[in-house]
Write a protein that holds these residues in place. Structure first.
Motif, mmCIF file in Angstrom:
data_model
loop_
_atom_site.group_PDB
_atom_site.id
_atom_site.type_symbol
_atom_site.label_atom_id
_atom_site.label_comp_id
_atom_site.label_asym_id
_atom_site.label_seq_id
_atom_site.Cartn_x
_atom_site.Cartn_y
_atom_site.Cartn_z
ATOM 1 N N ALA A 121 155.438 -41.521 81.078
ATOM 2 C CA ALA A 121 155.878 -43.129 81.289
ATOM 3 C C ALA A 121 154.437 -43.682 81.070
ATOM 4 C CB ALA A 121 156.212 -42.895 82.733
ATOM 5 N N GLU A 122 153.438 -43.349 81.169
ATOM 6 C CA GLU A 122 152.003 -43.704 81.117
ATOM 7 C C GLU A 122 151.584 -43.881 79.599
ATOM 8 O OE1 GLU A 122 148.813 -43.120 84.407
ATOM 9 O OE2 GLU A 122 149.869 -41.271 84.124
ATOM 10 N N ASN A 123 152.148 -42.820 78.945
ATOM 11 C CA ASN A 123 151.872 -43.024 77.523
ATOM 12 C C ASN A 123 152.895 -43.465 76.777
ATOM 13 O OD1 ASN A 123 149.137 -41.332 77.096
ATOM 14 N ND2 ASN A 123 150.270 -40.208 78.638
ATOM 15 N N SER A 124 153.905 -43.948 77.069
ATOM 16 C CA SER A 124 154.982 -44.498 76.402
ATOM 17 C C SER A 124 154.733 -45.762 75.769
ATOM 18 C CB SER A 124 156.215 -44.709 77.228
ATOM 19 O OG SER A 124 157.351 -45.318 76.517
ATOM 20 N N SER A 125 155.110 -46.125 74.473
ATOM 21 C CA SER A 125 154.936 -47.253 73.845
ATOM 22 C C SER A 125 156.232 -48.488 74.011
ATOM 23 C CB SER A 125 154.690 -47.369 72.486
ATOM 24 O OG SER A 125 155.923 -46.677 71.715
ATOM 25 N N ALA A 126 157.300 -47.772 74.469
ATOM 26 C CA ALA A 126 158.589 -48.528 74.824
ATOM 27 C C ALA A 126 158.425 -49.166 76.260
ATOM 28 C CB ALA A 126 159.503 -47.687 74.658
ATOM 29 N N HIS A 226 163.082 -39.043 68.341
ATOM 30 C CA HIS A 226 163.017 -39.321 69.635
ATOM 31 C C HIS A 226 161.481 -39.684 70.244
ATOM 32 C CE1 HIS A 226 166.836 -39.278 71.646
ATOM 33 N NE2 HIS A 226 167.171 -37.949 70.874
ATOM 34 N N LEU A 227 160.432 -38.803 69.783
ATOM 35 C CA LEU A 227 159.268 -39.072 70.052
ATOM 36 C C LEU A 227 158.564 -40.420 69.669
ATOM 37 C CD1 LEU A 227 157.889 -35.303 69.469
ATOM 38 C CD2 LEU A 227 158.359 -36.480 71.620
ATOM 39 N N ALA A 228 158.878 -40.657 68.138
ATOM 40 C CA ALA A 228 158.664 -42.032 67.739
ATOM 41 C C ALA A 228 159.258 -43.118 68.524
ATOM 42 C CB ALA A 228 159.015 -41.879 66.237
ATOM 43 N N ALA A 229 160.286 -42.990 69.020
ATOM 44 C CA ALA A 229 160.876 -44.063 69.603
ATOM 45 C C ALA A 229 160.091 -44.150 70.972
ATOM 46 C CB ALA A 229 162.462 -43.801 69.989
ATOM 47 N N HIS A 230 159.530 -42.901 71.613
ATOM 48 C CA HIS A 230 159.195 -43.193 73.287
ATOM 49 C C HIS A 230 157.386 -43.433 72.842
ATOM 50 C CE1 HIS A 230 158.861 -42.071 77.317
ATOM 51 N NE2 HIS A 230 157.688 -41.545 76.910
ATOM 52 N N TYR A 231 156.876 -42.638 71.984
ATOM 53 C CA TYR A 231 155.515 -42.971 72.124
ATOM 54 C C TYR A 231 154.868 -43.874 70.832
ATOM 55 C CZ TYR A 231 155.237 -38.890 74.856
ATOM 56 O OH TYR A 231 155.269 -37.984 76.182
ATOM 57 N N GLY A 232 155.850 -44.108 69.878
ATOM 58 C CA GLY A 232 155.476 -45.261 68.904
ATOM 59 C C GLY A 232 155.135 -44.441 67.636
#
Length: 236
Positions: A121-126, A226-232
């Motif tokens: 959550a802390e590292n998410s870009s979304a 999925h990783l791109a959507a979460h972390y950018g």
């Protein structure tokens, strides 16, 4: 938390709870800073959503509070929904919740999964909710040794689709929808609000841009999306 043998009787006396019960690990923090005492108010708010639960809190540091909610019965779906939809009484507080698990191993496991969910959550870009449940970020949590390596994986797997521009973002959304729909062109078109022929065109273009064959690397590509959507994306 290591896995050395535990004297259950002494541990239960020290912790003030029954280790054989079901436990839910929780991590609370406030990016703008908050003392453990103030975060404890939010932990108590969470405990109120789970009738009969024993609340244990431990101040991890000046900004993070660890908590466990323990009781005899596993939470029902309705109770779980009530717990994860809490709006923290202390505005700006973030909460990560591990899945319910029982016994001594479950006490450890749910805490570590809550820590993983907090990290994701802390590292998410979304944009994210006040409360992040582990199951909603489980893939990102377990697949992320660090953001740099995630970026490398996304970049190598998606190639030009990992670029930080509207066209690449549209292609990623289309491809993710296509894979999640069981590769149905009709369902993908409905979800993307476009004509089926538009999806056919996009998929031809996507397969041209991907550095690896979709048919041979479907799982790898799905994870990268999925990783791109979460972390950018790496360049975002």
């Amino acid at each position: 938390m290591d896995r050395r043998p535990v004297d259950t009787g002494h541990a239960e006396q020290d912790l003030g709870l029954t280790l054989a019960h079901h436990h839910i690990g929780v991590v609370l923090w406030r990016p703008s800073g908050a003392t453990g005492a103030r975060l404890s108010r939010v932990a108590a708010q969470l405990a109120d959503r789970l009738p009969g639960a024993t609340l244990l809190t431990v101040a991890a540091d000046a900004e993070h509070l660890w908590a466990w909610l323990s009781r005899v019965h596993r939470p029902s779906d309705r109770e779980w929904q009530a717990l994860t939809s809490v709006r923290p009484v202390l505005q700006g507080t973030r909460v990560a919740v591990g899945p319910a698990a029982s016994g001594t191993d479950g006490f450890r496991r749910t805490h570590l999964q809550a820590l993983d969910a907090a990290h994701a959550a802390e590292n998410s870009s979304a944009p994210s909710d006040d409360v992040t449940a582990w199951h909603t970020v489980s893939l990102a949590a377990v697949a992320c040794p660090d953001s740099e390596r995630v970026g490398w994986f996304v970049q190598e797997t998606l190639g030009p689709l990992a670029h930080d521009d509207p066209a690449a973002a549209e292609h990623r959304a289309t491809l993710l929808s296509y894979l999640q729909s069981g590769q149905s062109l009709v369902r993908t078109a409905e979800e993307q609000h476009v004509h089926r022929n538009t999806i056919v065109y996009r998929m031809h273009r996507i397969e041209e841009l991907l550095p690896v064959a979709l048919a041979d690397h479907r799982l790898q590509i799905h994870v990268a999306l999925h990783l791109a959507a979460h972390y950018g994306t790496p360049s975002s």
